[in-house]
Write a protein that holds these residues in place. Structure first.
Motif, short mmCIF file in Angstrom:
data_model
loop_
_atom_site.label_atom_id
_atom_site.label_comp_id
_atom_site.label_asym_id
_atom_site.label_seq_id
_atom_site.Cartn_x
_atom_site.Cartn_y
_atom_site.Cartn_z
N GLY A 25 26.54 -37.91 23.94
CA GLY A 25 25.96 -37.01 25.73
C GLY A 25 26.82 -37.30 26.43
O GLY A 25 27.40 -36.79 27.08
N GLU A 26 27.68 -39.05 27.22
CA GLU A 26 28.48 -38.40 28.09
C GLU A 26 30.23 -37.56 27.54
O GLU A 26 30.41 -36.90 28.45
CB GLU A 26 28.71 -40.12 27.82
CG GLU A 26 28.27 -41.61 28.35
CD GLU A 26 28.69 -42.84 28.44
OE1 GLU A 26 27.66 -43.25 29.42
OE2 GLU A 26 28.80 -42.98 27.99
N LEU A 27 30.30 -37.74 26.06
CA LEU A 27 31.18 -37.02 25.92
C LEU A 27 31.37 -35.50 26.34
O LEU A 27 32.04 -34.48 26.60
CB LEU A 27 31.81 -37.55 23.92
CG LEU A 27 31.91 -38.84 24.00
CD1 LEU A 27 32.84 -38.81 22.41
CD2 LEU A 27 33.46 -38.87 24.80
N ALA A 28 30.01 -35.16 25.50
CA ALA A 28 29.32 -33.61 25.78
C ALA A 28 29.33 -33.05 27.62
O ALA A 28 30.26 -31.99 27.44
CB ALA A 28 28.19 -33.55 25.24
N THR B 156 26.35 -28.22 25.62
CA THR B 156 25.22 -28.76 24.99
C THR B 156 24.76 -29.80 23.90
O THR B 156 25.77 -29.10 22.68
CB THR B 156 24.48 -27.51 25.30
OG1 THR B 156 24.68 -26.21 25.93
CG2 THR B 156 22.92 -27.89 24.99
N VAL B 157 24.54 -30.29 24.70
CA VAL B 157 24.04 -31.79 23.19
C VAL B 157 22.89 -30.52 21.96
O VAL B 157 21.72 -30.39 22.78
CB VAL B 157 23.21 -33.07 23.28
CG1 VAL B 157 23.19 -33.59 22.24
CG2 VAL B 157 24.51 -33.58 24.03
N PRO B 158 23.01 -30.48 20.96
CA PRO B 158 22.12 -29.68 20.29
C PRO B 158 20.64 -31.07 19.64
O PRO B 158 21.16 -31.92 19.62
CB PRO B 158 22.47 -29.57 19.18
CG PRO B 158 23.34 -30.44 18.31
CD PRO B 158 24.18 -30.81 20.12
N ALA B 159 19.05 -30.29 19.57
CA ALA B 159 17.96 -30.97 19.60
C ALA B 159 18.72 -32.18 18.52
O ALA B 159 17.98 -33.28 18.38
CB ALA B 159 17.19 -30.42 19.55
N ASP B 160 18.87 -31.43 16.79
CA ASP B 160 19.12 -32.94 16.11
C ASP B 160 20.21 -31.47 15.37
O ASP B 160 20.97 -31.03 15.62
CB ASP B 160 18.42 -32.67 15.52
CG ASP B 160 17.71 -31.53 14.84
OD1 ASP B 160 18.36 -30.94 14.24
OD2 ASP B 160 16.71 -31.92 14.85
N LEU B 161 20.74 -32.58 14.22
CA LEU B 161 22.16 -31.84 13.75
C LEU B 161 21.58 -31.20 12.58
O LEU B 161 22.79 -31.00 11.88
CB LEU B 161 23.21 -33.22 13.08
CG LEU B 161 23.90 -33.82 14.58
CD1 LEU B 161 24.10 -35.18 13.49
CD2 LEU B 161 24.87 -32.52 15.24
N LYS C 89 25.73 -28.98 11.72
CA LYS C 89 26.50 -29.82 10.79
C LYS C 89 27.76 -30.92 11.57
O LYS C 89 27.61 -32.11 11.47
CB LYS C 89 26.42 -29.21 9.68
CG LYS C 89 25.58 -31.01 8.89
CD LYS C 89 25.32 -30.89 7.31
CE LYS C 89 25.48 -32.36 5.88
NZ LYS C 89 25.02 -33.17 6.61
N GLY C 90 28.09 -29.69 12.03
CA GLY C 90 29.65 -30.38 12.20
C GLY C 90 30.02 -30.53 14.18
O GLY C 90 31.12 -31.29 14.16
N TRP C 91 28.82 -30.62 14.51
CA TRP C 91 28.31 -31.24 16.47
C TRP C 91 29.43 -31.59 16.11
O TRP C 91 30.71 -31.74 17.39
CB TRP C 91 27.50 -30.65 16.48
CG TRP C 91 27.20 -30.61 18.08
CD1 TRP C 91 27.42 -29.37 18.60
CD2 TRP C 91 26.96 -32.13 18.65
NE1 TRP C 91 27.81 -30.02 20.43
CE2 TRP C 91 27.03 -31.71 20.22
CE3 TRP C 91 27.49 -33.32 18.73
CZ2 TRP C 91 27.65 -32.63 21.49
CZ3 TRP C 91 27.37 -33.69 19.85
CH2 TRP C 91 27.05 -33.78 20.96
N VAL C 92 29.54 -33.08 15.78
CA VAL C 92 29.71 -34.40 16.06
C VAL C 92 31.59 -33.85 16.29
O VAL C 92 31.95 -34.27 17.09
CB VAL C 92 29.67 -35.36 15.67
CG1 VAL C 92 30.45 -37.13 15.90
CG2 VAL C 92 27.71 -35.18 16.17
N GLY C 93 31.80 -33.73 14.69
CA GLY C 93 33.27 -34.06 15.05
C GLY C 93 34.32 -32.90 15.78
O GLY C 93 34.81 -33.27 15.82
N GLN C 94 33.47 -31.35 16.18
CA GLN C 94 33.63 -30.57 17.04
C GLN C 94 33.84 -30.96 18.61
O GLN C 94 35.04 -31.49 19.26
CB GLN C 94 33.21 -29.03 16.99
CG GLN C 94 33.24 -28.58 15.28
CD GLN C 94 32.06 -27.06 15.66
OE1 GLN C 94 31.38 -27.67 16.54
NE2 GLN C 94 31.73 -27.10 14.30
N ALA D 181 21.54 -37.83 22.04
CA ALA D 181 22.62 -37.77 22.98
C ALA D 181 22.77 -39.91 23.49
O ALA D 181 23.93 -39.67 24.19
CB ALA D 181 22.31 -37.46 24.46
N ASP D 182 22.14 -40.45 22.77
CA ASP D 182 22.54 -41.49 22.81
C ASP D 182 23.06 -42.25 21.92
O ASP D 182 23.58 -43.53 22.65
CB ASP D 182 21.59 -42.40 22.95
CG ASP D 182 20.13 -41.73 23.88
OD1 ASP D 182 21.12 -41.62 24.33
OD2 ASP D 182 18.69 -42.26 24.49
#
Length: 222
Positions: free
Chosen positions: A24-27, A33-38, A42-47, A128-129
Motif C-alpha cells: 500500500g505504501e509503495l503503491a 491504485t491497489v487492486p482488491a485482490d490479485l 496477477k502481475g500487479w506486485v511485480g509491476q 495493501a498491508d
C-alpha cells in the motif's frame, strides 16, 4: 518510474530500501491504485516493484534489467517464510527445437542472474498491508544449475518425442512444465507422437516451490 539502475549495487540498494514497506505504501508513492485482490491482476506486485526499481524490459523477451542482465522475480511467502506457489520462468519452446541446448536456452539466460524479492502472500492479509521482504541477488550454484539442466533436458526430450500432452506437473525435480494460457482457445503448435504437427496449449516452465524454498532457506537462514 524510477530511473534505470546503472550497477548491480545500485539495484540492490534500491531493493533493500523497499524491504519492510507495505504494498500500500509503495503503491501510494507510485500513485498506483491497489487492486482488491490479485485474481485479475496477477502481475500487479511485480509491476509495482518494477516501477520502484526502474526495470525497463516490460514484456520484451529480455531480462527485466536488460543492461545488467538481471531478472526480477517476486515470490509470495507464507507466515513461515515458505513460498506459496511455483515461480513462472518463461514460455517453453514446443517446435523448432533442432540444435537447442541448455547452454543457449532462453530459460538458462533468464535464470543466470535473478533478483528475488519475497512478499507476504497469505490470503488473509489485505493486499495493501502485505510487507516486502529483503532481496536476494542470486546466480545458480553448479549444483543448482545441474538440477535445472537435468530437468530441462528431460522435459525437452519428451517434447521432441511428441509426448508434450503426457507431461504432468509431477515431472522434474525442481522444474515443471505446465499449460500457460489465458484461455483454452489460445492454442499453439507442437509435435505429436508420430512427429505430426498438433495443436496444444502453450506451456511454461515453472520453478517448483521446494527449489525456491531451498534458496530462501540457504540464503536467509529461515
Amino acid at each position: 518510474m524510477q530511473p534505470t539502475p546503472k550497477t548491480e549495487q545500485e539495484l540492490l540498494t534500491r531493493a533493500n530500501a523497499l524491504a519492510g514497506m507495505t504494498l500500500g505504501e509503495l503503491a501510494h508513492m507510485a500513485n498506483i491504485t491497489v487492486p482488491a485482490d490479485l485474481r485479475r491482476d496477477k502481475g500487479w506486485v511485480g509491476q509495482l516493484l518494477e516501477w520502484h526499481l526502474g526495470a525497463t524490459a516490460g514484456s520484451k523477451p529480455v531480462p527485466d534489467f536488460a543492461e545488467l542482465g538481471i531478472e526480477l522475480k517476486t515470490i509470495p511467502v507464507g507466515y513461515h517464510g515458505k513460498p506459496l506457489e511455483t515461480t513462472f520462468v518463461c514460455v517453453a519452446p514446443l517446435i523448432g527445437l533442432h540444435g537447442l541446448r541448455w547452454e543457449n536456452s532462453h530459460i538458462r539466460h533468464k535464470l543466470a542472474r535473478v533478483l528475488w524479492i519475497p512478499v507476504e502472500g497469505e490470503r488473509d492479509i489485505p493486499l495493501a498491508d502485505r510487507h516486502v521482504g529483503s532481496p536476494l541477488l542470486w546466480s545458480p550454484s553448479p549444483e543448482e544449475e545441474q538440477q535445472l539442466r537435468q530437468d530441462w533436458e528431460e522435459l525437452m526430450d519428451m517434447i521432441v518425442l511428441g509426448q508434450v500432452e503426457q507431461i504432468t506437473a509431477r515431472h522434474g525435480e525442481v522444474l515443471q512444465l505446465r499449460p500457460k494460457a489465458a484461455n483454452s482457445k489460445a492454442l499453439t503448435e507442437a509435435y505429436g507422437a508420430n512427429g505430426q504437427p498438433i495443436k496444444t496449449l502453450p506451456r511454461g516452465f515453472y520453478l517448483k516451490t521446494q527449489f525456491t524454498a531451498g534458496l530462501l532457506e540457504k540464503y536467509f537462514i529461515l
